[in-house]
Motif scaffolding. Structure first.
Motif, PDB file in Angstrom:
ATOM      1  N   GLN A   1       0.574  -1.015   0.225  1.00  0.00           N
ATOM      2  CA  GLN A   1       0.120  -0.163  -0.094  1.00  0.00           C
ATOM      3  C   GLN A   1       1.192   1.205  -0.280  1.00  0.00           C
ATOM      4  N   GLY A   2       2.685   0.870  -0.083  1.00  0.00           N
ATOM      5  CA  GLY A   2       3.371   2.435  -0.215  1.00  0.00           C
ATOM      6  C   GLY A   2       3.220   2.852   1.069  1.00  0.00           C
ATOM      7  N   ILE A   3       2.654   2.466   2.404  1.00  0.00           N
ATOM      8  CA  ILE A   3       3.198   3.010   3.636  1.00  0.00           C
ATOM      9  C   ILE A   3       4.668   2.398   4.271  1.00  0.00           C
ATOM     10  N   PRO A   4       5.018   3.843   4.348  1.00  0.00           N
ATOM     11  CA  PRO A   4       6.567   3.192   4.626  1.00  0.00           C
ATOM     12  C   PRO A   4       6.655   1.999   5.664  1.00  0.00           C
ATOM     13  N   VAL A   5       7.451   1.432   5.760  1.00  0.00           N
ATOM     14  CA  VAL A   5       7.892   0.159   6.876  1.00  0.00           C
ATOM     15  C   VAL A   5       9.132   0.286   7.908  1.00  0.00           C
ATOM     16  N   TYR A   6       8.883   0.661   9.241  1.00  0.00           N
ATOM     17  CA  TYR A   6      10.306   0.567   9.744  1.00  0.00           C
ATOM     18  C   TYR A   6      10.608  -1.228  10.966  1.00  0.00           C
ATOM     19  N   LEU A   7      11.500  -1.530  10.216  1.00  0.00           N
ATOM     20  CA  LEU A   7      11.030  -2.722  11.075  1.00  0.00           C
ATOM     21  C   LEU A   7      12.406  -2.602  12.234  1.00  0.00           C
ATOM     22  N   VAL A   8      11.931  -3.033  13.455  1.00  0.00           N
ATOM     23  CA  VAL A   8      12.939  -2.779  14.551  1.00  0.00           C
ATOM     24  C   VAL A   8      13.514  -4.267  15.168  1.00  0.00           C
ATOM     25  N   LYS A   9      15.060  -4.477  15.815  1.00  0.00           N
ATOM     26  CA  LYS A   9      14.833  -5.358  16.183  1.00  0.00           C
ATOM     27  C   LYS A   9      14.904  -5.277  17.819  1.00  0.00           C
ATOM     28  N   GLU A  10      14.435  -6.439  18.128  1.00  0.00           N
ATOM     29  CA  GLU A  10      14.593  -6.563  19.244  1.00  0.00           C
ATOM     30  C   GLU A  10      15.686  -5.857  20.098  1.00  0.00           C
ATOM     31  N   SER A  11      15.017  -4.269  20.953  1.00  0.00           N
ATOM     32  CA  SER A  11      16.105  -4.189  21.933  1.00  0.00           C
ATOM     33  C   SER A  11      15.645  -3.944  23.035  1.00  0.00           C
ATOM     34  N   PRO A  12      17.036  -4.100  24.099  1.00  0.00           N
ATOM     35  CA  PRO A  12      16.910  -3.563  25.215  1.00  0.00           C
ATOM     36  C   PRO A  12      16.221  -2.184  25.601  1.00  0.00           C
ATOM     37  N   LEU A  13      15.748  -2.118  25.226  1.00  0.00           N
ATOM     38  CA  LEU A  13      14.997   0.021  25.767  1.00  0.00           C
ATOM     39  C   LEU A  13      13.927  -0.444  26.041  1.00  0.00           C
ATOM     40  N   CYS A  14      13.109  -0.101  27.249  1.00  0.00           N
ATOM     41  CA  CYS A  14      12.317   0.239  27.464  1.00  0.00           C
ATOM     42  C   CYS A  14      11.803  -1.870  28.684  1.00  0.00           C
ATOM     43  N   LYS A  15      12.744  -2.471  28.317  1.00  0.00           N
ATOM     44  CA  LYS A  15      12.411  -3.755  29.265  1.00  0.00           C
ATOM     45  C   LYS A  15      11.728  -3.489  30.650  1.00  0.00           C
TER      46      LYS A  15
END
Length: 131
Positions: free
Chosen positions: A117-131
């Motif tokens: 659909q042309g929506i920009p996609v950002y894939l995030v890898k697992e991160s220790p942020l906000c655990k």
């Protein structure tokens, strides 16, 4: 923020968002437990006895604004949830391991539909942020 509230990445995103003091997110649920939609579930309680069930009043007070995905005739609750997320998306941020493109309404399916659909996609890898 428009998001599901499934255990894992969805809840982590909501916790991070609200922890920053941002406005309460809209929570899109694929299933309601009661006919009036006063309780919401992350999985269909008819088939999954371990699904998490949330009271609408508690969600409004503590987490965000819950809404129920409204499946079309040919959709499951998860497909309707994904459609609602994409209908409101200007970007899609997804925590996805690259597995499971064949699950309708799943993360992989949603990522693929967003891209088509042309929506920009950002894939995030697992991160220790906000655990």
């Amino acid at each position: 923020l428009v998001v599901g509230y499934a255990p894992g990445a969805d809840k982590m995103a909501v916790d991070c968002w609200t922890g920053l003091g941002l406005p309460k997110p809209q929570l899109v649920f694929p299933f309601a437990v009661e006919p009036l939609g006063t309780a919401f579930a992350t999985e269909d309680p008819q088939f999954n006895s371990s699904t998490e069930i949330f009271d609408r009043t508690w969600l409004l007070q503590h987490v965000g604004n819950p809404v129920l995905a409204q499946p079309a005739e040919d959709e499951t609750g998860h497909q309707a949830q994904a459609r609602m997320l994409l209908d409101q998306a200007t970007i899609l941020v997804a925590l996805w391991d690259g597995v499971g493109c064949d699950q309708p309404g799943g993360t992989g399916d949603t990522v693929m539909k967003a891209q088509s659909q042309g929506i920009p996609v950002y894939l995030v890898k697992e991160s220790p942020l906000c655990k």
